[in-house]
Motif scaffolding. Structure first.
Motif, PDB file in Angstrom:
ATOM      1  N   GLU A 489       0.603  -1.271  -0.022  1.00 58.76           N
ATOM      2  CA  GLU A 489      -0.061  -0.223   0.050  1.00 58.76           C
ATOM      3  C   GLU A 489       0.780   1.172  -0.021  1.00 58.76           C
ATOM      4  O   GLU A 489       0.700   2.179  -0.656  1.00 58.76           O
ATOM      5  N   TRP A 490       1.830   1.317   0.971  1.00 56.50           N
ATOM      6  CA  TRP A 490       2.907   2.237   0.884  1.00 56.50           C
ATOM      7  C   TRP A 490       3.334   2.654  -0.425  1.00 56.50           C
ATOM      8  O   TRP A 490       3.642   3.580  -0.951  1.00 56.50           O
ATOM      9  N   LEU A 491       3.805   1.428  -1.217  1.00 52.29           N
ATOM     10  CA  LEU A 491       4.425   1.506  -2.517  1.00 52.29           C
ATOM     11  C   LEU A 491       3.679   2.240  -3.579  1.00 52.29           C
ATOM     12  O   LEU A 491       3.961   3.182  -4.609  1.00 52.29           O
ATOM     13  N   LEU A 492       2.163   2.047  -3.416  1.00 50.83           N
ATOM     14  CA  LEU A 492       1.160   2.574  -4.324  1.00 50.83           C
ATOM     15  C   LEU A 492       0.874   3.934  -4.285  1.00 50.83           C
ATOM     16  O   LEU A 492       0.615   4.792  -5.128  1.00 50.83           O
ATOM     17  N   THR A 493       1.432   4.563  -2.950  1.00 51.17           N
ATOM     18  CA  THR A 493       1.288   5.822  -2.773  1.00 51.17           C
ATOM     19  C   THR A 493       2.347   6.725  -3.611  1.00 51.17           C
ATOM     20  O   THR A 493       2.181   7.841  -3.415  1.00 51.17           O
ATOM     21  N   ARG A 494       3.370   5.924  -3.813  1.00 52.65           N
ATOM     22  CA  ARG A 494       4.673   6.756  -4.333  1.00 52.65           C
ATOM     23  C   ARG A 494       4.475   7.249  -5.633  1.00 52.65           C
ATOM     24  O   ARG A 494       4.360   6.383  -6.625  1.00 52.65           O
ATOM     25  N   ASP A 495       4.413   8.513  -6.115  1.00 55.02           N
ATOM     26  CA  ASP A 495       4.354   9.100  -7.525  1.00 55.02           C
ATOM     27  C   ASP A 495       5.456   8.926  -8.238  1.00 55.02           C
ATOM     28  O   ASP A 495       5.527   8.465  -9.443  1.00 55.02           O
ATOM     29  N   ASP A 496       6.787   8.942  -7.602  1.00 50.79           N
ATOM     30  CA  ASP A 496       8.237   9.151  -8.112  1.00 50.79           C
ATOM     31  C   ASP A 496       8.551   7.526  -8.113  1.00 50.79           C
ATOM     32  O   ASP A 496       8.582   7.005  -7.154  1.00 50.79           O
TER      33      ASP A 496
END
Length: 572
Positions: A489-496
């Motif tokens: 879930e955290w990775l999916l919030t990373r735009d970069d």
């Protein structure tokens, strides 16, 4: 040491761990019954143990050489190849209408792994042909299929894939090989390719090269690349080999390992080729070949790991050194705690990664048989994990095998070091393991994590079901899966995307740890909760699974800290 194909382990995983039964229940693979599968694995095991394994040292001690433009292969390799071909093992999953067996990829994955464990240098050859068969099946014209597929499936002809150039490694779009239309349905291919596994041999009638090249109107980058069939000898009307094509082996690479496998620099000078698939659609056709090849390379790593483990276990059971620290010990080094730790780690890691690879293969089979997009997504998600972790484990387990041997592991005559040297390149083949991890956190999460979350839900539900029989192990697995969910879930919030890439490798390994524990727990349940597989599951879950926590911390750090040191700082 004599290699023993791990047939029983494959059969157990088929029956109790990856649910191969659902593959057999499909119309497409209904003939792959347990009796048929067992017979195939047994026969393949005999081939590997009795015919291929004795060639392992021959290939290392007597490498393939290039003499006056002709490749001379290692002693016995020709006979070994013919045994593979005559047994039908090249076309085990190939379409039956062209002479293949049409069996599930799960069975092929098991057979290929056994061949890799017996003699990795030789096994590379049929793996290349299998990939070419698949690419032609999906993308070639009917005329090309009818000419090439029966020959490749029978083993009369061998196949290769030609992607890499000196300036175009992982960046395939930078290639400079050119294709010009001859106006008669053929093309003139000109350029040089490097790192071509089994670019030539002295035991097959023909060597068929799939070559990536750019047509004059091809756009820059990967979108302008086309794929061509360029054979060593031009086929006659009836399919017999004719005159030599305008191509040659320039040299063979001097490699760290895999000395029995000739890795060629290939030169094409206006060589005649035929377009495979659509013009400028070469990457799509090549990736059809590469996706299953990635699973196959993961299996090569696992096979080498199995060979290294067996080699180390035999040595540990025979080598006497020091007093036994345990009552009733054998008097050999297998009594010592650290040696036992290494051997048990090797065994536990092997079961985990083999189960991951076979689970991926079963998902491919279910996708093929049903057309269900969820199965396709599962197979796609598991592929980089199977490839990267399979080859990582091949490297780590073979290194551990050297360590079990102590000083003798560093002596070439024992054969322990060969496993380590041979398997090292598999982490680079078919896209480096870093690229596999980047694919996992980028392309494989483009569905907003749906495939990942479905898999995690399956793991957590299984852990819940086992709470009564295995309360502590189930809790550890459930908690690990939940931590992996939170990191996803955290990775999916990373735009970069660079923030994802920075932790991609530890993220992939965390997946392997959780899936490995999941499969070990299934094995313990199938055994009834008491026995060798249960002890192995306890070892993995207590001693190896906890690594996931540190891996996930690493995965969530983002990219910023990686650039704190300048290139000058790194060099100082």
């Amino acid at each position: 040491m004599a290699y023993r194909a791990p047939v029983r382990d494959f059969q157990f995983i088929f029956d109790h761990v990856v649910d191969f039964g659902q593959v057999v229940q499909t119309d497409r693979f209904a003939e792959a019954t347990p009796d048929v599968t067992e017979a195939i694995l047994t026969e393949a095991g005999k081939l590997c143990s009795d015919v291929l394994a004795p060639l392992q040292r021959e290939g290392d001690m007597h490498p393939a050489v290039l003499e006056n433009g002709v490749v001379r292969t290692s002693p016995g390799f020709g006979d070994g190849y013919r045994a593979i071909a005559e047994g039908g093992w090249i076309g085990i999953s190939a379409p039956s209408e062209y002479g293949g067996m049409g069996l599930p990829m799960t069975v092929t994955t098991a057979v290929n792994e056994m061949m890799a464990g017996a003699c990795l240098s030789l096994q590379l050859n049929p793996l290349m042909s299998q990939g070419q068969i698949e690419a032609l099946e999906h993308h070639a014209s009917d005329a090309l299929k009818e000419l090439y597929l029966p020959k490749l499936i029978s083993g009369e002809w061998c196949g290769t894939m030609n992607l890499t150039e000196p300036q175009a490694g992982s960046d395939v779009g930078a290639l400079s090989t050119k294709a010009a239309d001859n106006g008669d349905g053929t093309y003139a291919i000109t350029g040089q390719k490097i790192y071509i596994s089994w670019g030539d041999n002295d035991f097959s009638e023909n060597v068929c090269h799939l070559v990536l090249a750019r047509l004059p109107d091809g756009a820059p980058g990967t979108k302008g690349i086309s794929l061509f069939m360029v054979p060593k000898y031009l086929p006659n009307e009836g399919g017999s080999v004719g005159k030599a094509n305008s191509l040659k082996v320039v040299s063979l690479e001097h490699k760290m390992g895999l000395h029995g496998s000739p890795t060629a620099v290939m030169q094409y000078d206006g060589a005649t080729g035929w377009l495979v698939g659509e013009a400028h659609g070469g990457m799509r056709a090549m990736f059809t070949m590469m996706n299953n090849a990635r699973l196959g390379v993961g299996g090569q790593g696992i096979g080498a790991a199995e060979g290294a483990f067996q080699h180390a276990l035999t040595y540990a059971e025979e080598r006497k050194q020091g007093a036994s620290p345990i009552e009733g010990g054998t008097g050999t080094i297998i009594d010592h705690a650290d040696v036992r730790r290494m051997l048990t780690t090797m065994k536990a890691e092997l079961f985990a990664v083999r189960s991951i690879a076979l689970s991926c293969a079963a998902a491919i089979d279910m996708a093929t048989a049903t057309g269900d997009v969820d199965w396709s997504a599962r197979a796609a998600f598991l592929t980089p994990i199977a490839k990267a972790h399979g080859t990582d484990m091949g490297i780590e387990i073979s290194q551990m095998g050297v360590q079990v041997h102590g000083g003798m592991g560093f002596i070439e005559e024992t054969g322990a070091a060969q496993f380590s040297r041979d398997v090292r390149v598999t982490a680079i083949y078919e896209g480096t393991n870093g690229i596999q991890a980047m694919d996992l956190v980028a392309r494989k999460l483009m569905d907003k994590g749906e495939a990942a979350f479905r898999l995690l839900e399956e793991v957590e539900q299984a852990a819940e079901r086992e709470r009564e029989m295995f309360p502590k192990k189930s809790e550890a697995l459930w908690s690990a899966a939940e931590s992996l969910r939170e990191t996803t879930e955290w990775l999916l919030t990373r735009d970069d995307l660079n923030d994802r890439f920075a932790g991609a490798v530890p993220y992939l390994r965390a997946w392997a740890r959780v899936l490995g524990a999941h499969f070990h727990l299934r094995a313990a349940r199938a055994e009834g909760g008491d026995g060798p597989r249960t002890h192995l599951a306890r070892f993995f879950i207590k001693r190896i699974l906890p690594e996931h926590a540190a891996l996930l911390i690493h995965a969530r750090q983002g990219a910023e800290g990686l650039y704190a040191l300048s290139p000058e700082d790194l060099a100082s």
